[in-house]
Design a protein around this motif. Structure first.
Motif, PDB file in Angstrom:
ATOM      1  N   ALA A 234       0.841  -1.200   0.000  1.00  0.00           N
ATOM      2  CA  ALA A 234       0.000   0.000   0.000  1.00  0.00           C
ATOM      3  C   ALA A 234       0.875   1.248   0.000  1.00  0.00           C
ATOM      4  O   ALA A 234       1.991   1.245   0.526  1.00  0.00           O
ATOM      5  CB  ALA A 234      -0.925   0.001   1.209  1.00  0.00           C
ATOM      6  N   LEU A 235       0.361   2.325  -0.568  1.00  0.00           N
ATOM      7  CA  LEU A 235       1.143   3.553  -0.640  1.00  0.00           C
ATOM      8  C   LEU A 235       1.151   4.316   0.665  1.00  0.00           C
ATOM      9  O   LEU A 235       2.165   4.920   1.025  1.00  0.00           O
ATOM     10  CB  LEU A 235       0.616   4.462  -1.762  1.00  0.00           C
ATOM     11  N   ASN A 236       0.030   4.318   1.395  1.00  0.00           N
ATOM     12  CA  ASN A 236      -0.093   5.257   2.503  1.00  0.00           C
ATOM     13  C   ASN A 236      -0.697   4.693   3.776  1.00  0.00           C
ATOM     14  O   ASN A 236      -0.976   5.457   4.699  1.00  0.00           O
ATOM     15  CB  ASN A 236      -0.927   6.466   2.051  1.00  0.00           C
ATOM     16  N   VAL A 383       4.607  20.734   3.561  1.00  0.00           N
ATOM     17  CA  VAL A 383       5.975  20.241   3.456  1.00  0.00           C
ATOM     18  C   VAL A 383       6.206  19.294   4.629  1.00  0.00           C
ATOM     19  O   VAL A 383       5.538  19.380   5.666  1.00  0.00           O
ATOM     20  CB  VAL A 383       7.031  21.371   3.489  1.00  0.00           C
ATOM     21  N   ALA A 384       7.143  18.376   4.453  1.00  0.00           N
ATOM     22  CA  ALA A 384       7.548  17.480   5.533  1.00  0.00           C
ATOM     23  C   ALA A 384       9.066  17.514   5.615  1.00  0.00           C
ATOM     24  O   ALA A 384       9.749  17.767   4.614  1.00  0.00           O
ATOM     25  CB  ALA A 384       7.056  16.059   5.264  1.00  0.00           C
ATOM     26  N   CYS A 528      10.423   8.085   4.644  1.00  0.00           N
ATOM     27  CA  CYS A 528       9.130   7.569   5.087  1.00  0.00           C
ATOM     28  C   CYS A 528       8.516   6.797   3.924  1.00  0.00           C
ATOM     29  O   CYS A 528       8.550   7.250   2.775  1.00  0.00           O
ATOM     30  CB  CYS A 528       8.225   8.717   5.503  1.00  0.00           C
ATOM     31  N   HIS A 529       7.952   5.613   4.211  1.00  0.00           N
ATOM     32  CA  HIS A 529       7.387   4.805   3.130  1.00  0.00           C
ATOM     33  C   HIS A 529       5.910   5.101   2.882  1.00  0.00           C
ATOM     34  O   HIS A 529       5.233   4.362   2.170  1.00  0.00           O
ATOM     35  CB  HIS A 529       7.589   3.309   3.379  1.00  0.00           C
ATOM     36  N   HIS A 533       3.981  11.410   2.281  1.00  0.00           N
ATOM     37  CA  HIS A 533       4.994  12.129   3.056  1.00  0.00           C
ATOM     38  C   HIS A 533       6.318  12.227   2.305  1.00  0.00           C
ATOM     39  O   HIS A 533       7.009  13.247   2.377  1.00  0.00           O
ATOM     40  CB  HIS A 533       5.200  11.441   4.403  1.00  0.00           C
ATOM     41  N   THR A 534       6.676  11.154   1.593  1.00  0.00           N
ATOM     42  CA  THR A 534       7.907  11.194   0.803  1.00  0.00           C
ATOM     43  C   THR A 534       7.852  12.315  -0.216  1.00  0.00           C
ATOM     44  O   THR A 534       8.820  13.062  -0.404  1.00  0.00           O
ATOM     45  CB  THR A 534       8.125   9.846   0.086  1.00  0.00           C
TER      46      THR A 534
END
Length: 564
Positions: A234-236, A383-384, A528-529, A533-534
């Motif tokens: 999963a992406l998120n 932004v992160a 972060c996967h 967030h990436t």
């Protein structure tokens, strides 16, 4: 045919036969496993919607790579899609061989449309379940598959031999074109919509409309034991997984054996893998396997359950399956307890070589913020950051820049700790503490030991974060809720049998401490996967310097490395 021609033909045939047989049967020599990956667009229907998706060899999920520990893997990737492409072999250590790691603009520039690149790597000292996926844009929404690494010939599993194995890949599905809606959300400065469904092996299951035929079914025999190789693609979303009426015995995570323990459900973050044993020891029937997200922060998620069916042989499809009792979506206590239960096997054959002496201590804070964006809907965008630095992607592969000593591509001044300490998990802060943007990396001495504490913060909101370190496994020596206390918390570390993995969750409003030995030279991505967030900048990279030995430096550049 002349005698000389016949002799040449015969010798060539013998060479080919013995070479082929040696590559697949000789226990003493490593085999070469070759694969052709054609990246192509295919029309697929799910949830009453049809759309074009990017696939490998027209399959969703893509093909499984099967190897043995010690094998060499050669995958030629040809890109027929409209998007540039790169493939990451998630969890494969790629010793000295970052050229085969795959993250776009980190270890390579992407494979252009109409071009090819051959990933060539060895699988050394690893066995278990890993996976591969696209590592550019959000293309891993559909471009992913399993890597199954069997032990060397004659080496048994350190747990009962299963009757059969199955790969279970958990994913997400959007009814719309993923790349288009992400581009639109970014232009507006908004977070993209959550997925329309989760999937098990690409299928959402019969609880969704138009999905009865899009249901994964695993047939089992009464009394047999099965090994499930579970992957969160999963992406998120971090995901729970369970099978109604059946216990799961965890025996491995991220291709590292664990002390076996039994549980009714597992928690698995994006990027992680978990192998479980399941005994078909219940009344013959049909049982749902199900997955849904874990999220204990005020963040929107797709909370619908995807299902497959665990079906005993001889039971008709008219029998209604029962649903498992998954933990509540915000069950923090289950998440923390599950994580603490995971421990390395730590036997003479599979030791846990935890670094006891630390050469370099790093402390990275995880934060969100907003920055000015005059063209965005609200005049700002998310932004992160790590240590208040939002990572800016280069236009040249960082490994190439490091290898050729190219100037101006990146700096190696990433701070070892935040420049502005504060009460990280206290009252919510809306300021971003002066977040800066840049391509700033941390330089690590070869073979040094590193301790990295990842600290969640309450900048905008707290949230859980699964972090993946490329090129390495690491030991998760400690975790906790609140602010990390360097005076007290290290005394509570597990330095005997901590779990070893390549992707770890940082708990919501908490911290996680990892240790590893920097014995793999090159440039290695850490991020972060959660794809959301990436994309906002929650990533960085380590430059691990070459060692003094002839076999302790980055390998030469492959001839067909994609151009930038």
């Amino acid at each position: 045919m002349t005698s000389s021609c016949w002799n040449r033909f015969f010798c060539g045939l013998v060479f080919l036969c013995f070479g082929f047989l040696g590559s697949i049967t000789s226990p003493a020599e490593a085999a070469i496993k070759k694969y052709q990956f054609d990246v192509q667009v295919k029309n697929v229907s799910r949830l009453c919607h049809a759309k074009s998706i990017v696939t490998v060899n027209g399959r969703f999920p893509g093909p499984t790579i099967y190897v043995r520990e010690g094998d060499r893997v050669v995958v030629n990737v040809t890109n027929h899609a409209q998007y540039n492409m790169s493939i990451h072999w998630h969890g494969v250590k790629q010793y000295r061989n970052g050229w085969a790691d795959g993250p776009a603009y980190i270890t390579q520039c992407p494979i252009q449309t109409g071009s090819s690149y051959t990933y060539d790597f060895n699988v050394t000292g690893q066995r278990g379940t890993l996976w591969w996926h696209a590592h550019i844009l959000w293309l891993r929404a559909t471009v992913y598959g399993a890597i199954v690494i069997m032990p060397k010939q004659g080496t048994p599993f350190p747990f009962p031999q299963p009757h059969r194995e199955a790969e279970i890949i958990l994913g997400e599905w959007w009814n719309v074109d993923v790349e288009e809606f992400v581009k639109k959300a970014n232009n507006l400065g908004l977070a993209p919509n959550t997925s329309d469904a989760h999937t098990i092996n690409g299928k959402p299951g019969p609880l969704f409309p138009c999905s009865e035929k899009h249901t994964f079914v695993m047939e089992v025999e009464q009394g047999k034991t099965y090994l499930l190789r579970i992957i969160n693609a999963a992406l998120n979303d971090e995901l729970f997984f369970a099978i109604a009426g059946h216990n799961l015995t965890v025996v491995e995570v991220d291709a590292v054996y664990t002390k076996p323990f039994t549980t009714q459900a597992i928690l698995i973050a994006p990027g992680q893998t978990t192998n479980v044993l399941v005994q078909a020891n219940q009344a013959s029937g049909r049982y749902f396997m199900a997955t849904r997200p874990f999220m204990d922060a005020p963040v929107p998620i797709d909370n619908k359950e995807a299902t497959g069916i665990f079906q005993y042989r001889g039971i008709p499809n008219t029998v209604l399956p029962s649903l498992p009792q998954l933990p509540a979506s915000n069950d923090t206590s289950f998440a923390l307890s599950y994580g603490k239960t995971l421990k390395s096997l730590n036997t003479p054959n599979f030791p846990a070589n935890v670094p006891l002496k630390v050469d370099r201590k790093l402390f990275y804070t995880i934060g969100f913020g907003k920055e000015s964006c005059p063209t965005c809907l609200n005049g700002t965008r998310f932004v992160a950051s790590l240590n208040n630095i939002s990572f800016e992607m280069p236009q040249v592969g960082l490994l190439q820049a490091h290898y050729f000593n190219l100037k101006g591509v990146f700096k190696t001044d990433f701070p070892d700790r935040p420049q502005t300490p504060f009460n990280y998990t206290g009252a919510p802060l809306t300021a971003n503490l002066g977040t800066s943007t840049g391509t700033r990396l941390s330089k690590i001495a070869f073979n040094s030991t590193v301790e990295l504490v990842l600290q969640d913060t309450n900048l905008l909101t707290v949230e859980t974060h699964p972090f993946h370190l490329h090129g390495y496994n690491f030991f998760v020596v400690g975790t906790g809720i609140g602010n990390f206390d360097p005076a007290k918390d290290p005394a509570k570390y597990n330095l005997v049998d901590p779990v070893e993995r390549n992707t770890v969750g940082v708990p919501t409003g908490g911290w996680t401490a990892i240790r590893f030995r920097a014995d793999n030279p090159g440039v290695w991505f850490m991020h972060c996967h959660l794809e959301l967030h990436t994309g906002w900048g929650l990533k960085t990279a380590f430059v691990v310097e070459d060692g003094p030995g002839s076999d302790q430096s980055v390998l030469p550049v492959p001839k067909d490395l994609p151009p930038c």
